[in-house]
Design a protein around this motif. Structure first.
Motif, PDB file in Angstrom:
ATOM      1  N   THR A 195       0.897  -1.334   0.100  1.00  0.00           N
ATOM      2  CA  THR A 195      -0.021   0.016   0.038  1.00  0.00           C
ATOM      3  C   THR A 195       0.982   1.232   0.156  1.00  0.00           C
ATOM      4  O   THR A 195       2.123   1.354   0.382  1.00  0.00           O
ATOM      5  N   LEU A 196       0.036   2.367  -0.416  1.00  0.00           N
ATOM      6  CA  LEU A 196       1.049   3.482  -0.563  1.00  0.00           C
ATOM      7  C   LEU A 196       1.647   4.198   0.534  1.00  0.00           C
ATOM      8  O   LEU A 196       2.782   4.657   0.554  1.00  0.00           O
ATOM      9  N   ASP A 197       1.234   3.849   1.864  1.00  0.00           N
ATOM     10  CA  ASP A 197       1.773   4.458   3.088  1.00  0.00           C
ATOM     11  C   ASP A 197       2.891   3.627   3.299  1.00  0.00           C
ATOM     12  O   ASP A 197       4.014   4.246   4.145  1.00  0.00           O
ATOM     13  N   GLU A 198       3.501   2.617   2.605  1.00  0.00           N
ATOM     14  CA  GLU A 198       4.860   1.954   2.856  1.00  0.00           C
ATOM     15  C   GLU A 198       5.611   2.260   1.774  1.00  0.00           C
ATOM     16  O   GLU A 198       6.886   1.540   1.744  1.00  0.00           O
ATOM     17  N   ILE A 199       5.449   3.136   0.799  1.00  0.00           N
ATOM     18  CA  ILE A 199       6.143   3.594  -0.507  1.00  0.00           C
ATOM     19  C   ILE A 199       6.449   4.999  -0.238  1.00  0.00           C
ATOM     20  O   ILE A 199       5.307   5.525  -0.665  1.00  0.00           O
ATOM     21  N   LEU A 200       7.470   5.761   0.091  1.00  0.00           N
ATOM     22  CA  LEU A 200       7.445   6.868   0.193  1.00  0.00           C
ATOM     23  C   LEU A 200       7.415   7.564  -1.165  1.00  0.00           C
ATOM     24  O   LEU A 200       6.801   8.680  -1.214  1.00  0.00           O
ATOM     25  N   ASP A 201       8.008   7.134  -2.166  1.00  0.00           N
ATOM     26  CA  ASP A 201       7.832   7.531  -3.530  1.00  0.00           C
ATOM     27  C   ASP A 201       7.901   6.669  -4.508  1.00  0.00           C
ATOM     28  O   ASP A 201       9.092   5.855  -4.838  1.00  0.00           O
ATOM     29  N   PRO A 202       6.942   6.001  -5.311  1.00  0.00           N
ATOM     30  CA  PRO A 202       7.043   4.943  -6.126  1.00  0.00           C
ATOM     31  C   PRO A 202       7.741   5.084  -7.216  1.00  0.00           C
ATOM     32  O   PRO A 202       8.310   4.516  -8.136  1.00  0.00           O
ATOM     33  N   HIS A 203       8.187   6.561  -7.527  1.00  0.00           N
ATOM     34  CA  HIS A 203       9.025   6.840  -8.860  1.00  0.00           C
ATOM     35  C   HIS A 203      10.440   7.244  -8.477  1.00  0.00           C
ATOM     36  O   HIS A 203      10.989   7.905  -9.156  1.00  0.00           O
ATOM     37  N   LYS A 204      10.993   6.587  -7.267  1.00  0.00           N
ATOM     38  CA  LYS A 204      12.124   6.702  -6.940  1.00  0.00           C
ATOM     39  C   LYS A 204      12.824   5.246  -6.182  1.00  0.00           C
ATOM     40  O   LYS A 204      13.112   5.370  -5.176  1.00  0.00           O
ATOM     41  N   LEU A 205      12.342   4.157  -7.013  1.00  0.00           N
ATOM     42  CA  LEU A 205      12.568   2.833  -6.367  1.00  0.00           C
ATOM     43  C   LEU A 205      13.812   2.184  -7.608  1.00  0.00           C
ATOM     44  O   LEU A 205      13.660   2.240  -8.601  1.00  0.00           O
ATOM     45  N   ASP A 206      14.517   1.315  -6.885  1.00  0.00           N
ATOM     46  CA  ASP A 206      15.450   0.689  -7.764  1.00  0.00           C
ATOM     47  C   ASP A 206      14.556  -0.484  -8.129  1.00  0.00           C
ATOM     48  O   ASP A 206      13.737  -1.271  -7.399  1.00  0.00           O
ATOM     49  N   ILE A 207      15.094  -0.835  -9.591  1.00  0.00           N
ATOM     50  CA  ILE A 207      14.204  -1.973 -10.221  1.00  0.00           C
ATOM     51  C   ILE A 207      15.369  -2.909 -10.917  1.00  0.00           C
ATOM     52  O   ILE A 207      16.323  -2.278 -11.645  1.00  0.00           O
ATOM     53  N   ARG A 208      15.175  -4.091 -10.872  1.00  0.00           N
ATOM     54  CA  ARG A 208      16.250  -5.073 -11.361  1.00  0.00           C
ATOM     55  C   ARG A 208      15.654  -6.489 -11.466  1.00  0.00           C
ATOM     56  O   ARG A 208      14.747  -6.873 -11.298  1.00  0.00           O
ATOM     57  N   CYS A 209      16.480  -6.879 -12.609  1.00  0.00           N
ATOM     58  CA  CYS A 209      16.422  -8.365 -13.063  1.00  0.00           C
ATOM     59  C   CYS A 209      17.330  -9.096 -13.304  1.00  0.00           C
ATOM     60  O   CYS A 209      18.429  -8.607 -13.629  1.00  0.00           O
ATOM     61  N   ARG A 210      17.464 -10.246 -12.800  1.00  0.00           N
ATOM     62  CA  ARG A 210      18.607 -11.223 -12.663  1.00  0.00           C
ATOM     63  C   ARG A 210      18.233 -12.566 -13.394  1.00  0.00           C
ATOM     64  O   ARG A 210      17.152 -13.035 -13.261  1.00  0.00           O
ATOM     65  N   VAL A 211      19.189 -13.043 -14.290  1.00  0.00           N
ATOM     66  CA  VAL A 211      18.821 -14.473 -14.982  1.00  0.00           C
ATOM     67  C   VAL A 211      20.064 -15.375 -14.669  1.00  0.00           C
ATOM     68  O   VAL A 211      21.078 -15.028 -14.747  1.00  0.00           O
ATOM     69  N   ASN A 212      19.628 -16.197 -13.842  1.00  0.00           N
ATOM     70  CA  ASN A 212      20.594 -17.217 -13.325  1.00  0.00           C
ATOM     71  C   ASN A 212      21.632 -16.582 -12.479  1.00  0.00           C
ATOM     72  O   ASN A 212      22.771 -17.005 -12.556  1.00  0.00           O
ATOM     73  N   GLY A 213      21.057 -15.784 -11.653  1.00  0.00           N
ATOM     74  CA  GLY A 213      22.102 -14.943 -10.962  1.00  0.00           C
ATOM     75  C   GLY A 213      22.660 -13.749 -11.288  1.00  0.00           C
ATOM     76  O   GLY A 213      23.423 -12.996 -10.569  1.00  0.00           O
ATOM     77  N   LYS A 214      22.678 -13.529 -12.610  1.00  0.00           N
ATOM     78  CA  LYS A 214      23.571 -12.643 -13.216  1.00  0.00           C
ATOM     79  C   LYS A 214      22.412 -11.418 -13.399  1.00  0.00           C
ATOM     80  O   LYS A 214      21.545 -11.490 -14.013  1.00  0.00           O
ATOM     81  N   THR A 215      22.931 -10.002 -12.937  1.00  0.00           N
ATOM     82  CA  THR A 215      22.120  -9.005 -13.247  1.00  0.00           C
ATOM     83  C   THR A 215      21.974  -8.467 -14.595  1.00  0.00           C
ATOM     84  O   THR A 215      23.050  -8.349 -15.335  1.00  0.00           O
ATOM     85  N   VAL A 216      20.950  -8.500 -15.082  1.00  0.00           N
ATOM     86  CA  VAL A 216      20.653  -7.969 -16.646  1.00  0.00           C
ATOM     87  C   VAL A 216      19.752  -6.870 -16.678  1.00  0.00           C
ATOM     88  O   VAL A 216      20.071  -6.146 -17.844  1.00  0.00           O
ATOM     89  N   GLN A 217      19.147  -6.561 -15.832  1.00  0.00           N
ATOM     90  CA  GLN A 217      18.366  -5.029 -15.588  1.00  0.00           C
ATOM     91  C   GLN A 217      18.610  -4.391 -14.351  1.00  0.00           C
ATOM     92  O   GLN A 217      18.689  -5.043 -13.540  1.00  0.00           O
ATOM     93  N   ASP A 218      19.027  -3.423 -14.298  1.00  0.00           N
ATOM     94  CA  ASP A 218      19.420  -2.489 -13.249  1.00  0.00           C
ATOM     95  C   ASP A 218      19.167  -0.954 -13.389  1.00  0.00           C
ATOM     96  O   ASP A 218      19.958  -0.251 -14.319  1.00  0.00           O
ATOM     97  N   SER A 219      18.022  -0.536 -13.011  1.00  0.00           N
ATOM     98  CA  SER A 219      17.759   0.873 -13.084  1.00  0.00           C
ATOM     99  C   SER A 219      17.013   1.529 -11.821  1.00  0.00           C
ATOM    100  O   SER A 219      16.909   0.993 -10.732  1.00  0.00           O
ATOM    101  N   ASN A 220      16.315   2.418 -12.304  1.00  0.00           N
ATOM    102  CA  ASN A 220      15.423   3.265 -10.803  1.00  0.00           C
ATOM    103  C   ASN A 220      14.186   3.536 -11.501  1.00  0.00           C
ATOM    104  O   ASN A 220      14.187   4.103 -12.913  1.00  0.00           O
ATOM    105  N   THR A 221      13.025   3.560 -10.868  1.00  0.00           N
ATOM    106  CA  THR A 221      11.771   4.114 -11.366  1.00  0.00           C
ATOM    107  C   THR A 221      11.793   5.618 -11.744  1.00  0.00           C
ATOM    108  O   THR A 221      10.736   6.127 -12.086  1.00  0.00           O
TER     109      THR A 221
END
Length: 287
Positions: A195-221
């Motif tokens: 819920t929103l009260d637990e996220i200070l700013d949804p547009h300043k969150l680190d976002i990432r994807c790993r495939v077999n443990g290797k980071t392939v996406q690493d960004s921020n909202t």
């Protein structure tokens, strides 16, 4: 709160995770007025939320995490809406212009699986199965023609989605984007709706994807071109948003099709982790 749907034995219920990956308060068992599926819970509005808070504060009906299995936090949304090319860094790597308005497409509820369920490789239909991590909006109340200044009032919270994509279908036959996006198991979702009260700013969150443990996406909202308010305002001009509808907001740079000099795609046996800070992670194996 961290709202989840979970299985314990042969029963499915709505619960509140005490922390990310932790034990769950079985709010449906504690208060029989609370629905046992998430869409009905969201349709219950403020009264359902207040009832859930009372159960959590009472400190009872706790189910240990090892005794349950998380489902997707919502399995039956009326609409699964998705936004394409909505990260600046993704547009740059694709060498495409920044969109002047949001580009929407859709998946279906039949695409949704849970945060630890398998992704089923669709036979011989594709040889270009790709990954995309996405911050996902969960709508909390009905709205049409929503003003941008009021848009956040319609957001119940956020979750994480893996927008699995068959790139070859997206390029063939006059761009079959829908077919390339909506196959069965192509939308792992979860682990919780935060819920929103637990996220200070949804547009300043680190976002990432790993495939077999290797980071392939690493960004921020903060790389989002059209943020939550703009997306809700735009799409609600055309369709009525309902409680439980979800909006996948786009993916950052690093998808397999973008790898140079040779694109990289998923194969059977790969394990994909998609994660957004403060929300959680989906971990799914391709089978």
């Amino acid at each position: 709160m961290r709202l989840v749907q979970f299985e314990e034995g042969d029963r499915v219920r709505v619960g509140v995770e005490l922390n990310n990956g932790g034990d769950v308060v079985d709010i449906s068992a504690a208060d029989k007025r609370i629905p046992t599926d998430m869409r009905s819970f969201l349709e219950g509005g403020e009264s359902a939320i207040e009832a859930a808070k009372k159960v959590v504060s009472a400190g009872s009906h706790i189910v240990r995490k090892e005794n349950l299995k998380l489902q997707a936090p919502i399995t039956n949304p009326e609409k699964v809406l998705c936004v394409g090319m909505n990260y600046k860094d993704h547009c740059l790597e694709q060498n495409v212009p920044i969109p002047k308005e949001p580009v929407f497409f859709n998946k279906f509820a039949s695409s949704i699986v849970g945060p630890t369920d398998d992704i089923v490789y669709p036979g011989e239909l594709t040889s270009e199965l790709d990954w995309e991590v996405e911050l996902t909006i969960v709508i909390g109340k009905t709205g049409k023609n929503i003003k941008e200044s009021e848009a956040m009032q319609y957001v119940f919270g956020y979750t994480v989605a893996h927008d699995v994509s068959a790139r070859d279908w997206m390029k063939k036959n006059l761009n079959q984007v829908m077919l390339g996006k909506c196959m069965d198991t192509f939308c792992p979702l979860g682990p919780a709706i935060v819920t929103l009260d637990e996220i200070l700013d949804p547009h300043k969150l680190d976002i990432r994807c790993r495939v077999n443990g290797k980071t392939v996406q690493d960004s921020n909202t903060d790389q989002l071109i059209f943020k939550t308010e703009a997306l809700i305002t735009f799409i609600s001009r055309f369709i009525t948003l309902k409680p439980g509808d979800i909006i996948l907001t786009g993916t950052p740079h690093g998808s397999g099709v973008s790898h140079q000099p040779t694109p990289v795609f998923l194969k059977r046996g790969d394990v994909v982790e998609v994660e957004v800070d403060r929300i959680g992670r989906c971990t799914n194996r391709v089978v």
